[in-house]
Design a protein around this motif. Structure first.
Motif, PDB file in Angstrom:
ATOM      1  N   LEU A   7     -15.901  25.501   0.177  1.00 18.08           N
ATOM      2  CA  LEU A   7     -15.786  26.520   0.917  1.00 18.08           C
ATOM      3  C   LEU A   7     -16.212  27.886   0.141  1.00 18.08           C
ATOM      4  CD1 LEU A   7     -12.437  25.883   2.209  1.00 18.08           C
ATOM      5  CD2 LEU A   7     -14.329  26.358   3.740  1.00 18.08           C
ATOM      6  N   LYS A  17      -6.282  21.440  -0.623  1.00 14.73           N
ATOM      7  CA  LYS A  17      -5.745  22.587  -0.891  1.00 14.73           C
ATOM      8  C   LYS A  17      -5.932  23.744  -0.023  1.00 14.73           C
ATOM      9  CE  LYS A  17      -6.330  23.788  -5.967  1.00 14.73           C
ATOM     10  NZ  LYS A  17      -7.103  23.822  -6.934  1.00 14.73           N
ATOM     11  N   CYS A  18      -7.190  23.795   0.713  1.00 17.19           N
ATOM     12  CA  CYS A  18      -7.719  24.839   1.647  1.00 17.19           C
ATOM     13  C   CYS A  18      -6.547  24.719   2.926  1.00 17.19           C
ATOM     14  CB  CYS A  18      -8.899  24.831   2.176  1.00 17.19           C
ATOM     15  SG  CYS A  18      -9.344  23.006   2.782  1.00 17.19           S
ATOM     16  N   CYS A  60     -10.379  26.534  -3.287  1.00 18.14           N
ATOM     17  CA  CYS A  60     -11.448  25.463  -3.437  1.00 18.14           C
ATOM     18  C   CYS A  60     -11.875  25.093  -4.854  1.00 18.14           C
ATOM     19  CB  CYS A  60     -12.532  25.727  -2.391  1.00 18.14           C
ATOM     20  SG  CYS A  60     -13.701  24.023  -2.182  1.00 18.14           S
ATOM     21  N   PRO A  61     -11.486  24.029  -5.049  1.00 20.16           N
ATOM     22  CA  PRO A  61     -12.139  23.533  -6.790  1.00 20.16           C
ATOM     23  C   PRO A  61     -13.324  23.348  -6.717  1.00 20.16           C
ATOM     24  CG  PRO A  61     -10.899  21.799  -5.564  1.00 20.16           C
ATOM     25  CD  PRO A  61     -10.714  22.866  -4.671  1.00 20.16           C
ATOM     26  N   VAL A  62     -14.178  23.213  -5.604  1.00 20.35           N
ATOM     27  CA  VAL A  62     -15.711  22.768  -5.759  1.00 20.35           C
ATOM     28  C   VAL A  62     -16.054  24.072  -4.907  1.00 20.35           C
ATOM     29  CG1 VAL A  62     -15.454  20.393  -6.342  1.00 20.35           C
ATOM     30  CG2 VAL A  62     -15.488  21.357  -3.830  1.00 20.35           C
ATOM     31  N   CYS A  98     -17.128  18.804  -0.202  1.00 20.52           N
ATOM     32  CA  CYS A  98     -15.657  18.743  -0.057  1.00 20.52           C
ATOM     33  C   CYS A  98     -15.162  17.385  -0.838  1.00 20.52           C
ATOM     34  CB  CYS A  98     -15.322  18.610   1.179  1.00 20.52           C
ATOM     35  SG  CYS A  98     -13.862  18.595   1.391  1.00 20.52           S
ATOM     36  N   ILE A  99     -14.124  17.557  -1.610  1.00 23.78           N
ATOM     37  CA  ILE A  99     -13.743  16.374  -2.296  1.00 23.78           C
ATOM     38  C   ILE A  99     -12.343  16.003  -1.504  1.00 23.78           C
ATOM     39  CG2 ILE A  99     -14.837  16.412  -4.618  1.00 23.78           C
ATOM     40  CD1 ILE A  99     -12.189  17.891  -5.634  1.00 23.78           C
ATOM     41  N   VAL A 100     -11.957  16.851  -0.423  1.00 21.04           N
ATOM     42  CA  VAL A 100     -10.794  16.590   0.399  1.00 21.04           C
ATOM     43  C   VAL A 100      -9.623  16.618  -0.420  1.00 21.04           C
ATOM     44  CG1 VAL A 100      -9.951  15.454   2.315  1.00 21.04           C
ATOM     45  CG2 VAL A 100     -12.238  15.186   1.740  1.00 21.04           C
ATOM     46  N   CYS A 101      -9.326  17.765  -1.247  1.00 20.26           N
ATOM     47  CA  CYS A 101      -8.165  17.896  -2.191  1.00 20.26           C
ATOM     48  C   CYS A 101      -7.138  18.606  -1.177  1.00 20.26           C
ATOM     49  CB  CYS A 101      -8.591  18.656  -3.335  1.00 20.26           C
ATOM     50  SG  CYS A 101      -8.757  20.479  -2.755  1.00 20.26           S
TER      51      CYS A 101
HETATM   52  S1  SF4 Z   1     -10.207  23.061  -0.742  1.00 13.54           S
HETATM   53 FE1  SF4 Z   1     -12.438  22.595  -1.024  1.00 13.54          FE
HETATM   54  S2  SF4 Z   1     -12.522  20.551  -1.526  1.00 13.54           S
HETATM   55 FE2  SF4 Z   1     -10.371  20.840  -1.166  1.00 13.54          FE
HETATM   56  S3  SF4 Z   1     -10.383  20.033   1.012  1.00 13.54           S
HETATM   57 FE3  SF4 Z   1     -10.650  22.086   1.233  1.00 13.54          FE
HETATM   58  S4  SF4 Z   1     -12.962  22.341   1.299  1.00 13.54           S
HETATM   59 FE4  SF4 Z   1     -12.467  20.317   0.323  1.00 13.54          FE
END
Ligand code: SF4
Ligand code: SF4
Ligand code: SF4
Ligand code: SF4
Ligand code: SF4
Ligand code: FES
Lengths: 198, 327, 765
Positions: free
Chosen positions: C223, C150-151, C218-220, C145-148
């Motif tokens: 999730l 978005k989720c 999720c960009p990575v 997770c890059i803690v963007c």
């Molecule tokens: S969308 Fe993916 S990368 Fe971004 S905060 Fe949520 S789990 Fe982390």
């Protein structure tokens, strides 16, 4: 042994070719020279010498096999990690993607929180042994082995994961692969170091 | 001597010759392969039996069981008969060749010669030459261009070398004054080996012998790089095998003749002499193989050139010189 | 709204006031890097990659609103440095797991790392231990997770569950010395990143409506769907753009297909994906994809039988999970063979809509989900929004979140999810049969210039007394401040009500006399298409041919009838969705049997080679193959075509049942509705959603009557009774229980009349 050859392949020996005899007399001289001169007898001597030396070069193939160079590309093998015995293949699918003959297919799934490759197959009838799969493999898991006896009753000749994977009891015999696709000896020099805070 | 015993003895001898030399022919193929292999840094046959010894047997089984193919357009009777001529003539020729010196056991003398003829040399050479019909006819009857070429080459060979064969031994015969092989042998006990008196004749006769038996460097009748398999192209199975047997028996005849005529034969006929005799023969067999390993073969035109322009004049000169010396 | 002009990297762009620079740039084909911004949601400002210079000042493009005459430069030397440092920070301790990551290369972290050419790493911090979390349909790998955020954002701003939040990460603080050496924004971004991870708001496990949208954004690979996890690489999957077949929203989806296994070359759907910037799915669409009719074969005998059955039938019974083309073929069969076409659900809807049209003067309802999304005051009446039409709920929520909006939700069943949307949503749980009162209240409250004759009949004093007390009035006043765009969503409870005519008239009047734009949710996937194509009959006599319904001879896409037809993921065709848009669906999986068209060709005079040869005979003369199915960069929906709303001659309302007392219902009431993730037998066929239905009761109900999960109960109404197990559903509150329709073994419909509520007796067995 021919010394010239040993010196190096660049060391060519020019062969002197005389003009063909034209007149009868010349031809006669040539015949005499060749038959009574050394040529015929040198031939005889050479073969006799070789027989007496008994320096046999025959490889009695099925019993005896020549060692293969490590970059030889024959039927693939799936390797295991030397320490743990776990399968190296992580199931990234790059080999499947890169395969120029589209002859690799694999099935993956999740098992105990890891990606596992449940089945892996190569259609050797289509494989062109190009080595791309071994080269692209980030884990050095799929490599070319040394099995080149591929006679088969069918054109489509599949090897499955079990055929390629090092059996766990033979782990000790598995050697670190240094052939096609292996890490280059100067790999360490080519990457930049990263600060690590452990 | 009792006629019955004589016939019986002769029959036994014939049988022995037949059996021994057919077997030897086979065995020689094995030896040939081995020798050639060793000279070429190979091992030769290794798989059937210890050191590949049973290879001969395997070959035999193969030859006997292989389908006998007769081409549709072949002249069938001739095609069928041709391969028989060569071994028949070869074995017949063998009747005139003393295989060992006479052996005295008690009162009886065992003669290892079936026909002790006064024209022994002529008989042997003549009958051997009949064998040349075999490739000739085979080549013509096969209805195959390679076979035909092979046949034509046979004719060339026949024409060229029979002359040299005859002329080459004329000079030694003049010295001996007899055509009987035993006489020739005995002559050499007194006068030493004929090779010393007739070196040129020896060489010529040897060369002619090679040609006569189709051996390298004169194997142009069936040279596979040029005419596939020459006269034998269409043959298979045992018919082809017969050519083979004939060729090898001929090799033995030539070897025996050379030894008898030029290298003192079996001399006085002691046991040692007998062994030496056989050893000399085997050396010439070996020489056949040796040259095959070392030398290339010649082209038909070279062959003609060689016989007519070099060997024949040499033979004639040799005869003339010998004649002058004898007189 | 006023138009503004901004110059971005020298290119003049025209945009609406209030639009963000990032969206303007995207619409005009100008590239600005951005990881954390999600279209239609509020900016999270986590990644800071979208830094641009606007009039000499550094701003975040995803957050900065365009002003007239603005001059924007997307890259400066400093910004480039920031971006490079940001990408290096993202790569700190990111596991080298790309080889097995389910993103399989479609990873924004990878993309931007390569784009910024990160070949060395200058920063480091001690890693923490972060095990993977299994959240049911979803798995979360914090290490990736890059803690963007978005989720978190999509769940809050779009879905409305707000099931995710950031939680403390633990671990070391950043080395202070970095503050001096690092670019300012990169340091700030790292500082924030280093403090948080994603967690649930619902305790240890994730308890939400399982839409899976967070996995889509999720960009990575942090999730991912549990079922899909590690089953295939993205590049192997063939993406087939299509339309979800489960409800009337008709979301654009991609079926992603690949061979089943090494030895089996047949295709299988591995997952369904969407374009989260433009379209949002619910769990049924995302996980309910493998409902195909596998193994059907062409057997001439069965074709003959089907033709025979149709020729001897008097009635075709069908439902609206059918394409427009199939509906047209049924209509043609009706004309040719003199059959009756029976589809009770569509019939109700058609009648309802036609009354509405007569009053409002419009052939179709005026609004759609986009108008809902753009409005700032939304009212929903007569629909269990969360399960009847998930995307209508998303639109409802999105409007409230993004436009500082407010809303009112009228429904007899209390829905905790609606309560959770925002404190600006009022939920009023009236009695069944009182929907009309709520609508009348809207008409009174928001109506302008209502003629005397009508307003005289709008007495709602009782209703007002019961539900809209003083508290409500004061709150409403607050909520209505600065509201100028109004939307009304009405749903399937109304169409079958006894007083449906009056209800439809009131809805028509609301359209006419208030500022509300109205959405009348079509009650099934293609109800809106079916009612415009088929002349429906109220009932028909035997022998009946059932088309995906039970009949004397049954055509079934479930594979359990007398004759196989392709399921909706195995055929081409079109739907008319809630937005009145004719949208195409495509073949995701091959089908080996006969189609309705094959049968019809044996009967009709003009045989057509393909079912889609009928597409151009529909509303507009457009070929199927020229129907687009995509979203443009600007967010414009380029799918199919939109149906026009025609003017209809107006009539005056009659109100025959006006002011009738609603019938009194006793304490036990059951409702005909499906649980979250289910719509019909097809969703239930999908392997991820397969379950058996029962009587869904709220936790309170369970407690009060001592009925436990799994306990057998008998439900009896005046139409019949059935025995089933009780299932506790924590997504409802109160004493109304519901019975589902998705389970073919549970014939719940037979307990109901046309209305979705009914008095029942529930007893333990
Ligand atoms: S969308 Fe993916 S990368 Fe971004 S905060 Fe949520 S789990 Fe982390
Ligand atoms: S060697 Fe080449 S052709 Fe064969 S499997 Fe590997 S990539 Fe494919
Ligand atoms: S490239 Fe290597 S690790 Fe990846 S799937 Fe192929 S064999 Fe496995
Ligand atoms: S999310 Fe997955 S693909 Fe992307 S960088 Fe991380 S491990 Fe690699
Ligand atoms: S699945 Fe949907 S509702 Fe659940 S957390 Fe993800 S976005 Fe939110
Ligand atoms: S996109 Fe603007 S801060 Fe991430």
């Amino acid at each position: 042994m021919n010394k010239e050859v040993i010196k190096g392949s660049q060391n060519y020996i020019p062969v002197e070719i005389e003009d063909y005899p034209t007149t009868g007399w010349q031809k006669f001289k040539q015949v005499v020279r060749r038959s009574l001169g050394k040529e015929l007898f040198v031939g005889l001597w050479v073969v006799l010498r070789e027989m007496l030396k008994f320096n046999i070069h025959t490889v009695q193939y099925p019993e005896e096999v020549l060692p293969l160079p490590s970059r030889y590309r024959a039927v693939h093998k799936l390797l295991r990690l030397l320490e743990s015995g776990n399968e190296r293949c992580i199931g990234c699918g790059l080999c499947e993607k890169i395969c120029i003959a589209d002859c690799i297919r694999m099935e993956t799934k999740e098992e105990n929180g890891r990606k596992v490759v449940s089945e892996y197959s190569i259609n050797l009838g289509r494989c062109i042994f190009c080595g791309y799969c071994a080269e692209v493999c980030p884990e050095l898991a799929i490599v070319h082995g040394s099995r080149y006896e591929n006679a088969s009753e069918q054109r489509a000749h599949f090897v499955l994961k079990d055929d390629m994977l090092t059996p766990i009891d033979f782990l000790k015999e598995q050697k670190e692969f240094d052939g096609f696709g292996a890490v280059s000896p100067n790999a360490d020099k080519l990457i930049k170091k990263t600060p690590l805070a452990y | 001597m009792d006629l019955g015993i004589f016939i019986f003895q002769t029959l036994i001898k014939i049988l022995l010759v037949l059996l021994i030399f057919s077997a030897l022919a086979g065995f020689t193929t094995y030896i040939e392969r081995k020798v050639l292999a060793f000279m070429q840094r190979r091992l030769g046959p290794m798989y059937v039996g210890p050191f590949g010894l049973l290879q001969i047997l395997a070959d035999g089984i193969k030859l006997f069981t292989k389908e006998d193919i007769i081409p549709t357009n072949a002249i069938k009777p001739i095609f069928k008969v041709a391969p028989v001529i060569l071994p028949v003539s070869a074995f017949v020729a063998f009747t005139g060749v003393p295989i060992l010196p006479d052996i005295q056991i008690g009162d009886t003398t065992f003669q290892f010669l079936i026909v002790d003829s006064d024209v022994g040399v002529l008989f042997v050479l003549g009958v051997m030459a009949v064998g040349m019909f075999s490739p000739l006819l085979a080549g013509i009857a096969s209805s195959n261009k390679w076979s035909l070429l092979g046949g034509a080459r046979t004719a060339i060979q026949l024409l060229s070398f029979e002359v040299v064969t005859g002329l080459s031994i004329l000079a030694p015969l003049m010295l001996v004054g007899s055509l009987n092989l035993i006489d020739i042998n005995n002559y050499q006990i007194e006068h030493g080996w004929l090779i010393w008196q007739q070196p040129i004749a020896f060489v010529l006769f040897l060369i002619a012998g090679y040609a006569e038996t189709n051996r390298t460097p004169f194997d142009l009748l069936e040279h596979e790089a040029e005419v596939v398999s020459g006269y034998a192209t269409e043959y298979s199975g045992m018919r082809w095998g017969l050519f083979f047997i004939g060729e090898y028996v001929n090799m033995y005849i030539v070897s025996f003749l050379v030894v008898l005529i030029f290298l003192g034969g079996f001399g006085e006929g002691t046991l040692l002499d007998g062994l030496c005799y056989l050893a000399k023969v085997l050396f010439f067999i070996f020489l056949f193989l040796w040259t095959r390993a070392a030398w290339p073969h010649v082209r038909p035109d070279q062959l003609m050139w060689l016989t007519w322009k070099v060997l024949m004049p040499l033979a004639v000169i040799n005869i003339v010189v010998t004649g002058l010396l004898v007189i | 709204m006023a138009e503004v002009r901004v110059t971005i990297d020298g290119k003049e762009c025209i945009a609406q006031e209030g639009e963000t620079l990032l969206n303007i740039a995207r619409a005009n084909g100008i590239y600005i890097p951005a990881i954390c911004y999600l279209n239609r949601c509020s900016p999270t400002l986590a990644c800071r990659l979208c830094l641009v210079e606007a009039d000499g000042k550094q701003v975040y493009a995803c957050n900065a609103k365009a002003k007239d005459g603005m001059n924007v430069v997307t890259t400066t030397e400093n910004i480039a440095k920031e971006r490079r440092a940001i990408m290096e920070v993202y790569d700190v301790n990111h596991p080298l797991e790309c080889g097995i990551c389910d993103q399989s290369g479609e990873c924004e972290l990878q993309n931007y790392t390569l784009l910024e050419n990160v070949t060395e790493q200058h920063y480091a911090i001690r890693d923490t231990y972060k095990p993977v979390k299994n959240w049911g349909h979803i798995q979360y790998d914090p290490a990736l997770c890059i803690v963007c955020e978005k989720c978190v954002t999509v769940c809050k701003d779009m879905i409305g569950d707000t099931a995710l939040k950031t939680v403390p990460r633990g671990g070391d603080p950043l080395d202070k010395s970095y503050k001096e050496v690092m670019p300012k924004d990169a340091y700030a971004m790292w500082n924030k990143l280093n403090k948080s991870l994603i967690g649930t708001t619902t305790g240890e496990t994730l308890d939400c409506t399982s839409c899976g949208e967070c996995t889509a954004v999720c960009p990575v690979g942090a999730l991912v769907g549990t079922d899909f996890k590690w089953s295939s690489n993205a590049w192997e999957l063939q993406k087939i753009p299509s339309t979800c077949a489960h409800c009337s929203v008709g979301c654009q989806i991609y079926y992603e297909v690949k061979h089943i296994s090494i030895e089996n070359n047949d295709k299988k759907i591995y997952r369904v994906t969407n374009e989260p910037h433009f379209a949002t799915l619910c769990g049924a669409g995302r996980y309910g994809y493998d409902f195909e009719n596998r193994g059907a074969k062409k057997e001439p005998k069965s074709l003959e039988k089907a033709v025979q059955a149709l020729k001897s039938a008097k009635t075709i019974v069908f439902n609206s999970q059918i394409t427009n083309e199939e509906a047209l073929i049924l209509q043609k069969l009706k004309e040719k063979l003199g059959l009756k076409l029976v589809n009770p659900e569509a019939y109700q809807y058609k009648e309802f809509l036609s009354v509405y049209s007569k009053i409002s003067g419009k052939s179709l309802y005026s609004g759609d989900l986009n108008t809902v999304r753009k409005s700032n005051f939304v009212i929903s009446v007569g629909s269990a929004l969360k399960t009847d039409s998930p995307n209508s709920r998303y639109a409802f929520n999105n409007a409230i979140k993004m436009n500082k909006g407010a809303g009112i939700y009228f429904h007899p069943v209390k829905d905790p999810i609606i309560d959770g949307l925002s404190k600006n949503v009022i939920q009023i749980n009236h009695q069944p049969y009182e929907e009309i009162e709520a609508l009348k209240w809207i008409l009174i409250q928001f109506g302008k210039d209502i003629p005397e004759t009508i307003s005289a009949k709008l007495d709602i004093s009782q209703f007002q007394e019961k539900y809209l007390g003083e508290d409500f009035q004061t709150k409403l006043e607050k909520l209505l401040k600065k509201k100028d765009k109004f939307s009304l969503i009405v749903g399937a409870d109304l169409y079958g009500a006894k007083n449906w005519q009056d209800i439809a008239e009131v809805v028509g009047l609301i359209d006419l006399y208030t500022d509300f734009s109205v959405v009348i949710i079509p009650s099934d996937t293609n109800t809106l298409g079916v009612i415009q194509i088929c002349e429906l009959d109220r009932s028909g006599e035997a022998p009946r041919v059932g088309y995906n319904e039970k009949g004397d001879f049954t055509f079934s896409a479930l594979g359990d009838g007398d004759f196989d037809i392709p399921a909706l993921n195995q055929q081409e065709g079109t739907f008319v969705n809630i937005d009145k848009r004719v949208v195409p669906l495509n073949v995701a999986l091959p089908y080996g049997g006969y189609t309705l068209n094959d049968v019809a060709n044996e009967i009709l005079d003009n045989p057509k080679q393909w079912t889609i040869d009928y597409t151009s005979e529909l509303f507009k003369k457009v070929d199927f193959d020229s129907l687009p199915n995509e979203f443009l960069n600007s967010g414009e929906e380029n799918r199919g075509y939109i149906l026009d709303i025609d003017e209809v001659e107006r009539e005056e309302p009659t109100f025959h049942l006006a002011n009738n007392e609603p019938p009194k219902l006793g304490s036990s009431v059951i409702y005909l509705a499906n649980p979250v993730l289910q719509f019909n037998r097809f969703t239930n066929k999908a392997h991820q959603l397969s379950e058996s239905g029962g009587l869904y009761i709220s936790p309170e109900y369970s407690e009060k009557f001592g009925i436990k999960e799994g306990q057998l109960v008998r439900i009896a109404t005046k139409y019949g009774s059935l025995k089933t197990k009780a299932i506790v559903d924590n997504k409802i509150v109160g004493e109304i229980c519901y019975l589902p329709t998705f389970d073919k073994h549970l014939n719940a419909r037979k307990l109901f009349d046309s209305y979705r509520f009914i008095q029942a007796k529930i007893s333990k067995v």
